[in-house]
Design a protein around this motif. Structure first.
Motif, PDB file in Angstrom:
ATOM      1  N   VAL A   1       0.847  -1.197   0.000  1.00 22.60           N
ATOM      2  CA  VAL A   1       0.000   0.000   0.000  1.00 22.60           C
ATOM      3  C   VAL A   1       0.885   1.250   0.000  1.00 22.60           C
ATOM      4  CG1 VAL A   1      -1.650   1.343   1.340  1.00 22.60           C
ATOM      5  CG2 VAL A   1      -1.954  -1.117   1.102  1.00 22.60           C
ATOM      6  N   ILE A   2       1.924   1.231   0.838  1.00 24.62           N
ATOM      7  CA  ILE A   2       2.808   2.410   0.891  1.00 24.62           C
ATOM      8  C   ILE A   2       3.448   2.638  -0.481  1.00 24.62           C
ATOM      9  CG2 ILE A   2       4.950   3.308   1.884  1.00 24.62           C
ATOM     10  CD1 ILE A   2       4.148   1.786   4.484  1.00 24.62           C
ATOM     11  N   ALA A   3       3.946   1.539  -1.079  1.00 20.32           N
ATOM     12  CA  ALA A   3       4.596   1.685  -2.384  1.00 20.32           C
ATOM     13  C   ALA A   3       3.623   2.243  -3.416  1.00 20.32           C
ATOM     14  CB  ALA A   3       5.155   0.341  -2.845  1.00 20.32           C
ATOM     15  N   ALA A   4       2.374   1.801  -3.354  1.00 20.78           N
ATOM     16  CA  ALA A   4       1.398   2.247  -4.353  1.00 20.78           C
ATOM     17  C   ALA A   4       1.028   3.711  -4.133  1.00 20.78           C
ATOM     18  CB  ALA A   4       0.145   1.372  -4.285  1.00 20.78           C
ATOM     19  N   VAL A   5       0.831   4.076  -2.883  1.00 22.62           N
ATOM     20  CA  VAL A   5       0.425   5.457  -2.601  1.00 22.62           C
ATOM     21  C   VAL A   5       1.581   6.419  -2.911  1.00 22.62           C
ATOM     22  CG1 VAL A   5      -0.251   7.037  -0.767  1.00 22.62           C
ATOM     23  CG2 VAL A   5      -1.301   4.791  -0.916  1.00 22.62           C
TER      24      VAL A   5
ATOM     25  N   LEU B   1      -3.039  -2.198  -6.598  1.00 26.27           N
ATOM     26  CA  LEU B   1      -3.594  -0.949  -6.087  1.00 26.27           C
ATOM     27  C   LEU B   1      -3.353   0.201  -7.068  1.00 26.27           C
ATOM     28  CD1 LEU B   1      -5.106   0.189  -3.719  1.00 26.27           C
ATOM     29  CD2 LEU B   1      -2.968   0.560  -2.527  1.00 26.27           C
ATOM     30  N   VAL B   2      -2.172   0.223  -7.665  1.00 24.93           N
ATOM     31  CA  VAL B   2      -1.896   1.266  -8.660  1.00 24.93           C
ATOM     32  C   VAL B   2      -2.890   1.149  -9.812  1.00 24.93           C
ATOM     33  CG1 VAL B   2      -0.255   1.965 -10.441  1.00 24.93           C
ATOM     34  CG2 VAL B   2       0.536   1.606  -8.115  1.00 24.93           C
ATOM     35  N   GLU B   3      -3.109  -0.087 -10.244  1.00 23.00           N
ATOM     36  CA  GLU B   3      -4.069  -0.322 -11.317  1.00 23.00           C
ATOM     37  C   GLU B   3      -5.473   0.089 -10.866  1.00 23.00           C
ATOM     38  OE1 GLU B   3      -3.450  -1.182 -14.305  1.00 23.00           O
ATOM     39  OE2 GLU B   3      -5.555  -1.267 -14.901  1.00 23.00           O
ATOM     40  N   GLY B   4      -5.815  -0.289  -9.650  1.00 20.85           N
ATOM     41  CA  GLY B   4      -7.140   0.031  -9.137  1.00 20.85           C
ATOM     42  C   GLY B   4      -7.374   1.527  -9.036  1.00 20.85           C
ATOM     43  N   LEU B   5      -6.344   2.242  -8.606  1.00 13.94           N
ATOM     44  CA  LEU B   5      -6.507   3.683  -8.421  1.00 13.94           C
ATOM     45  C   LEU B   5      -6.556   4.422  -9.755  1.00 13.94           C
ATOM     46  CD1 LEU B   5      -4.220   4.296  -5.333  1.00 13.94           C
ATOM     47  CD2 LEU B   5      -6.699   4.159  -5.431  1.00 13.94           C
ATOM     48  N   ARG B   6      -6.261   3.700 -10.831  1.00 12.74           N
ATOM     49  CA  ARG B   6      -6.330   4.320 -12.140  1.00 12.74           C
ATOM     50  C   ARG B   6      -7.730   4.184 -12.735  1.00 12.74           C
ATOM     51  NH1 ARG B   6      -2.130   1.493 -15.353  1.00 12.74           N
ATOM     52  NH2 ARG B   6      -0.505   2.209 -13.957  1.00 12.74           N
ATOM     53  N   GLN B   7      -8.598   3.433 -12.074  1.00  6.50           N
ATOM     54  CA  GLN B   7      -9.920   3.168 -12.645  1.00  6.50           C
ATOM     55  C   GLN B   7     -10.797   4.415 -12.615  1.00  6.50           C
ATOM     56  OE1 GLN B   7     -10.672   0.140 -14.067  1.00  6.50           O
ATOM     57  NE2 GLN B   7      -8.476  -0.139 -13.688  1.00  6.50           N
TER      58      GLN B   7
END
Lengths: 329, 321, 318, 296
Positions: free
Chosen positions: B132-136, B211-217
């Motif tokens: 999560v930290i890496a993605a945020v 998460l990175v992919e998800g946050l791009r939705q």
């Protein structure tokens, strides 16, 4: 005229790309009165969507606002911090996006998605929010709300999902609704249903709507005032009747000519606008439409035409506006 | 109802798989050079006993011949063996004929299960927050450090980490943590840490990319437009979906972890199933070898079944096959 | 049946299995296409219009019925003969980028069509590629560009150039402009019209946009849930639509009003298109039809001739 | 200059925007770890070829008088309990490791590609069968199958290579099946069919260029995986039969001797770990550099 609900002044937005900076919105100013419906018309890359998303702080990560003000309820939206903007989004300004297929979280029940905003803004208690959600579902024309509340997005058709999106956007009774191509992804008969719904809502709730669209047909039938954008600039803006009677920017006229309407005239000759719209990799010093304009003069290639006020609240950014108007008249 | 049918189907699949594995292993071992499953091999397996106690030796020999039906045709032998295994009637091993295999399993299995389970829990506890930290913080130095670290964890097998840990805690800073044997809770620390490194890497990276992919939705923008607070969006629309998806990688991870258990037990001399298995293979103790493979595989398959059920309960779109 | 038709489609049906259910994509569709003319295929998503286009090209095999192209029953052709026949029947897709190989330059992509059909020597093919590019209004300089380097309109021109290069008689245009900007749409429509005039092409033009169809088509076929609901010469259909669904489609067009007073009143049309997995009995349109009577709920209406060359599938259209 | 913002005249010219470089190397180079990894991997390959020639001793050469010596000028990496020169052991091991890993990866890839293509192109029952098998192989600890195979066929180079290869195809099959399925049903292949392309032409001119990169990346990820399994066999005493030199044996041996003779661990474990990491860095770098989205 009453004070505007939203007043945007000299908005500028840039995007950082690998091949340089793209000047997406350049000195855009407009305002919208309470209860008014404004249509922002343009093709892709005209900056119409970017301009409005910028106001709400919803730009992609590589985009940033580089100038301007946006006065809304006494505050400058562009100066607010993230927290303050979050308070305004969804509560005072609602947004409906283009694609209802991708715009809903596929793993969350639609009822929860509608309630989420109300709870976040402390607009309603859990119980009230639940009841309001049922009311909202009924209001946007979804049959059997208690059952539908529990459904997931994949159990809805495209039109129904767009209704859900609208219910979400109006849940906290915003004064302004920004509809970003809300019917583009839908079939024509469904488009009519969604427009009818928005029409009903704006009348019942006295809500202002900014309708972003590439379709002149949608804009002219739905809106009180039209803003035409091209190359990140406003080319022309006028109240609907003035716009319909005296379209005065060569780009607007060309757009009218590009409407493939099923009219019954025998004149089948099409007059396409030549060329394509290019992203602006340098800050525009000249009319962005000049390269494709049939009326362009040397002056148009070197000097930026300012938005000038003509009769009937008609603003035009064209060096040759007078000629066009007199010719048409 | 639907779920019961699904579980039934899957259990049947597992049963068929297990039968196939047992039969194939048995037949392969039967024809292996030296032909393990014949009286001669068993005799050599029991080697020293023949000299010490010829009577007992004869007794064991007859016991094995009876257990495996060595005088019968191959297909009968195979069926007998599969049936015995399915009913957990494993008989006794060659090396240690006085102790039934089932008794050995009873002490060894809990140790291996503890190591595997503990390492997965640890990996989830560390891997998810790191991901999560890496993605945020994506595309910052924090992200690249975490990504490189998790790649390292993923690349270096647990047995290499194991020997390094033995060196570190046994030679350089000895006395802090035990590096050998089993008995106290402290004995479990290093094995579990070594085992979980790979899983931490896998989970961190999966969590990050998902998460990175998800946050791009698109629906993230919808939530933003609703005025949902940043961290609420990350949690409700990002992490929750990613966690559901994470379950799909735990399945393969489990197979990987069980194999790692075998390695780590051998490095740290822990008397679990892995050590049992290694000893069985190196000393040609075929009954014990096949049985430990069978039990470990069964463990993995049952875990996968549980994972699949959980996934279908969490993601509304998944229809059980 | 006119015997001069370039293409004749007779009683074509196609069903897909979706899980345990059956999707009726195309049900008993027939039409002719004379050379040099355009058939507009109109319908909303789920109407089966794209499937029908692919059946004509035999990219999908029909379950029933036959397709005659230049007098040959395509269903009876061998793979090899069909392959040769494809030279004369080409296709343009909605998403030009997705239909082009990202690893081929524009020139190579067009040349590939010629290579596949074994047309010309290497030298001749180069000239033909340039010629095709010129025809669609692109400079031969784009030959060395990769598709992703072009704009959407240019990509679609490349798609058209590739289709043209082999000298087809029929081009199936599957929503070729719906992903393009308004001004580019007009460019492409004009290009297609000019090409038709110059080369005597026939088109099957698949679209949900009635305005475009009106501009290009000689005859129009309206599909609803895989069935033909109305089929007529374009002008006749637009002047005098007989099927309630066709009328509904026309009513959904938002024409630019003359003034604010003549703006459209937005009245909600009830209902949505049912799933093609479970089409309603009787007339498939009856649940949404404003004039439906009891008969419509049980009895599927046949296609009847309501005037010369004008057929409609409605009990009440006669 | 305003010229840059000018649109092209009527759909005539190519856009004047800068063409993104197609060369993957320019993108690969930006990833420093990947460049380091590539250097190490190249070195590893070179040693794999010439290792036995430059090794000071034969791997089987034992000198009990020089047993358990710490690193020195004569034995830079020390010696083990039977007096093997560790440097020579390592130099020989590289060749074995590469032979097994490359061979096994190749076998897995062939089996996976064949099954994946079959499933992806045929669909229907073929797809069902292959995907069930893949699901199973994916969730099953195939390492145990390797153990059984090695027991049956012996602990030589070829049996180990074969065992690891024949059990490791599931990932490739899944990847290739997914790619073919997606491409087969995509508009690109439909367009190619509409042109009248033969099946063969579609495979060569349309499918292959679009799966090439993904396959290369998958292979790059596969090699370190197979190296890990190979050495892992030694950990339970079922790897290459000594005295054949192998990293697995050295590491397993060192594990038991580490308290007394730690240098037996430094070099084999260190070099092995760096090698695995390097392969992974290369694979990551390739994935980034060849990613179609990165280039367009």
């Amino acid at each position: 005229m009453s004070d505007p609900l939203l007043k945007v002044e000299n908005l500028r937005v840039e995007f950082q790309r690998s091949d340089g900076i793209v000047y997406a919105v350049n000195d855009v100013s407009f305002s919208i009165a309470p209860g008014e419906t404004v249509g922002v018309v343009g093709e892709s890359g005209s900056g119409k969507s970017t301009a409005l998303m910028a106001l709400l702080g919803l730009l992609d990560a590589n985009g940033r606002v580089t100038g301007g003000h946006a006065w809304f309820q006494g505050a400058d939206l562009l100066k607010l911090n993230r927290h303050q903007l979050e308070d305004i989004r969804g509560r005072d300004i609602g947004v409906v996006f283009q694609d209802p297929m991708l715009g809903l979280n596929p793993t969350m029940r639609i009822g929860d998605q509608i309630m989420e905003g109300m709870l976040e803004h402390h607009y309603a208690s859990m119980k009230q929010a639940f009841q309001r959600t049922l009311d909202l579902l009924a209001e946007v024309g979804i049959p059997d709300p208690p059952a539908r509340f529990r459904n997931y997005p994949f159990e809805f058709s495209g039109g129904m999902r767009q209704r859900v999106m609208i219910a979400m956007a109006i849940a906290c009774e915003p004064q302004l609704l920004i509809a970003d191509e809300p019917t583009t992804a839908l079939d024509v008969t469904v488009q009519m249903q969604i427009l009818a719904l928005l029409d009903k809502l704006r009348r019942e709730r006295r809500m202002s709507i900014i309708m972003i669209t590439h379709d002149l047909g949608v804009a002219t039938n739905f809106c009180d005032r039209i803003i035409v954008m091209y190359g990140g600039k406003i080319m022309e803006t006028a109240p609907l009747d003035e716009f319909l009677h005296n379209p005065a920017h060569p780009y607007t006229i060309a757009l009218f000519g590009s409407m493939l309407e099923p009219d019954d005239s025998e004149d089948w000759e099409l007059h396409p606008i030549p060329g394509t719209a290019e992203p602006l990799l340098e800050f525009p010093q000249a009319c962005p439409f000049a390269p494709r304009c049939s009326m362009a003069q040397p002056r148009c290639q070197t000097e930026m035409p300012q938005l000038r006020l003509f009769e009937n609240e008609h603003w035009i950014a064209c060096h040759r506006a007078e000629e066009v108007m007199s010719r048409a008249g | 109802m639907n779920l019961a049918l699904f579980i039934g189907k899957r259990l049947l699949t597992i049963l068929i798989t297990v039968v196939a594995i047992l039969a194939i292993s048995f037949i392969m071992m039967r024809f292996a050079p030296g032909g393990f499953f014949n009286s001669a091999t068993i005799a050599s397996g029991l080697g020293t006993l023949a000299l010490q106690n010829p009577h007992l030796y004869q007794e064991y020999l007859q016991m094995f011949e009876k257990q495996y039906g060595l005088n019968q045709p191959l297909w009968r032998q195979t069926l007998t063996y599969v049936w015995h295994s399915l009913t957990f009637n494993f008989g006794t091993s060659f090396e240690n004929p006085s102790v039934p295999i089932i008794t050995q399993l009873k002490t060894a299995l809990p140790i291996s299960a503890l190591l595997a389970g503990g390492s997965i829990v640890l990996a989830l506890l560390i891997g998810i927050p790191l991901g999560v930290i890496a993605a945020v913080k994506r595309n910052t130095w924090i992200d690249s450090v975490l990504t490189t670290l998790s790649m390292t964890g993923q690349a270096i097998p647990s047995y290499v980490l194991g020997v390094i840990a033995v060196l570190l805690f046994g030679v350089w800073i000895s006395g802090i943590l035990p590096v050998n044997g089993w008995g106290t809770p402290a004995d479990a620390v290093l094995p579990i840490v070594c085992l979980s490194a790979g899983n931490i890497g896998v989970i961190t990276r999966y969590m990050r990319s998902s998460l990175v992919e998800g946050l791009r939705q698109e629906y993230i923008r919808t939530a933003e437009a609703k005025g949902i607070r940043y961290w609420h969006i990350i949690w409700r629309h990002g992490i929750r979906n990613s966690l559901t998806a994470l379950i799909t990688v735990v399945g393969p991870t489990f197979a990987f972890t069980v194999v790692g258990t075998v390695w780590v037990e051998n490095i740290f001399s822990i008397p679990g199933l892995g050590t049992l298995l290694a000893n069985a293979f190196t000393s040609d103790d075929i009954p014990l070898a096949i049985t430990s493979v069978y039990i470990l595989s069964l463990m993995v398959m049952l875990m996968n079944l549980i994972v699949d059920i959980t996934y279908s309960l969490l993601d509304p779109r998944v229809k059980l096959r | 049946m006119p015997d001069n038709a370039l293409l004749t489609v007779e009683h074509v049906s196609k069903r897909f299995k979706v899980g345990r259910r059956v999707l009726h994509a195309v049900e008993d569709v027939s039409f002719d296409l004379p050379p040099g003319t355009t058939l507009g295929l109109v319908g909303e998503s789920g109407s089966g219009k794209s499937t029908l286009g692919r059946i004509v090209l035999r990219l999908i095999e029909a379950d029933a019925g036959r397709v005659l192209f230049q007098g040959q029953d395509l269903g009876k052709l061998s793979q090899e003969a069909m392959r040769k026949q494809r030279r004369y029947m080409q296709v343009i897709f909605q998403d030009p980028l997705a239909s082009l190989n990202p690893h081929m330059t524009v020139g190579r992509a067009i040349e590939d069509a010629l290579i596949v059909q074994q047309i010309g020597t290497k030298q001749e093919r180069q000239e033909m590629v340039d010629e095709a590019l010129r025809k669609v209004g692109l400079s031969p300089a784009v030959r060395d560009a990769f598709p992703f380097e072009l704009s959407g309109g240019q990509q679609q021109r490349v798609g058209i150039a590739r289709a043209l290069s082999v000298g087809p008689r029929l081009i199936v245009c599957d929503e070729p402009i719906s992903s393009l900007d308004v001004s580019i749409q007009v460019q492409i429509v004009k290009l297609l019209k000019d090409l038709q005039q110059d080369m005597g092409l026939s088109y099957i033009f698949i679209s949900h946009n009635l305005g475009v169809v009106r501009h290009l088509s000689d005859t129009v076929l309206v599909l609803y849930l895989g069935r033909v609901v109305e089929h007529a010469p374009a002008r006749e259909l637009f002047r005098n639509p007989r099927h309630p669904y066709t009328r509904l489609l026309f009513d959904s067009i938002l024409r630019i009003p003359k003034s604010s007073a003549t703006r459209r009143k937005f009245v909600a049309i009830p209902g949505e298109m049912p799933s093609p997995l479970a089409p309603p009995p009787g007339c498939p349109f009856h649940p949404r039809c404003p004039i439906a009577v009891d008969k419509c709920k049980t009895e599927p209406p046949p296609l009847v001739e309501v005037s010369a060359d004008h057929v409609a599938a409605c009990h009440l259209a006669g | 200059m305003a010229a840059k913002t000018l649109a092209a005249p009527p759909a005539g010219l190519v856009r004047k925007t800068k063409r993104p470089r197609f060369g993957w190397w320019s993108r690969y180079r930006r990833n420093k770890l990947a460049v380091f990894g590539l250097g190490w991997v190249v070195l590893f390959f070179i040693i794999g070829v010439i290792g036995p020639w430059i090794a000071p001793h034969n791997y089987a050469y034992t000198n009990f008088l020089a047993a358990n010596q710490p690193p020195s000028w004569q034995y830079p990496f020390g010696t083990d309990s039977v007096g093997h020169d560790m440097l020579s052991e390592i130099l020989w091991s590289v060749q074995n490791a590469l032979e097994i890993a490359l061979g096994a990866t190749f076998i897995s890839f062939l089996v996976g590609a064949a099954l994946g293509l079959w499933a992806g192109l045929k669909g229907g029952i073929a797809d069902q069968i292959v995907m069930r098998l893949v699901d199973f192989m994916y969730a099953f600890p195939t390492y145990f199958l390797d153990l059984i195979l090695v027991t049956t066929f012996g602990r030589g180079l070829a049996p180990i290579m074969f065992a690891i290869g024949i059990t490791g195809w599931a990932g490739y099959a899944r990847l290739i099946r997914g790619l073919t399925l997606r491409l087969r049903e995509g508009e690109m292949v439909e367009a190619a069919r509409a042109l009248g392309s033969t099946q063969r032409h579609i495979m060569i001119a349309y499918l292959w260029p679009n799966v090439r990169n993904s396959m290369l990346v998958a292979l790059a990820f596969g090699i370190p995986g197979d190296l890990t399994v190979m050495a892992g066999l030694s950990v339970v005493g079922m790897g290459l039969r000594p005295p054949l030199p192998s990293f697995g044996n050295m590491i397993a041996q060192a594990g038991t001797n580490v308290l007394g003779f730690p240098w037996l661990l430094y070099f084999p474990a260190g070099i092995f770990a760096i090698t695995l990491l390097s392969f992974l860095f290369v694979a990551e770098g390739l994935q980034e550099a060849l990613d179609p989205k990165g280039g367009r």
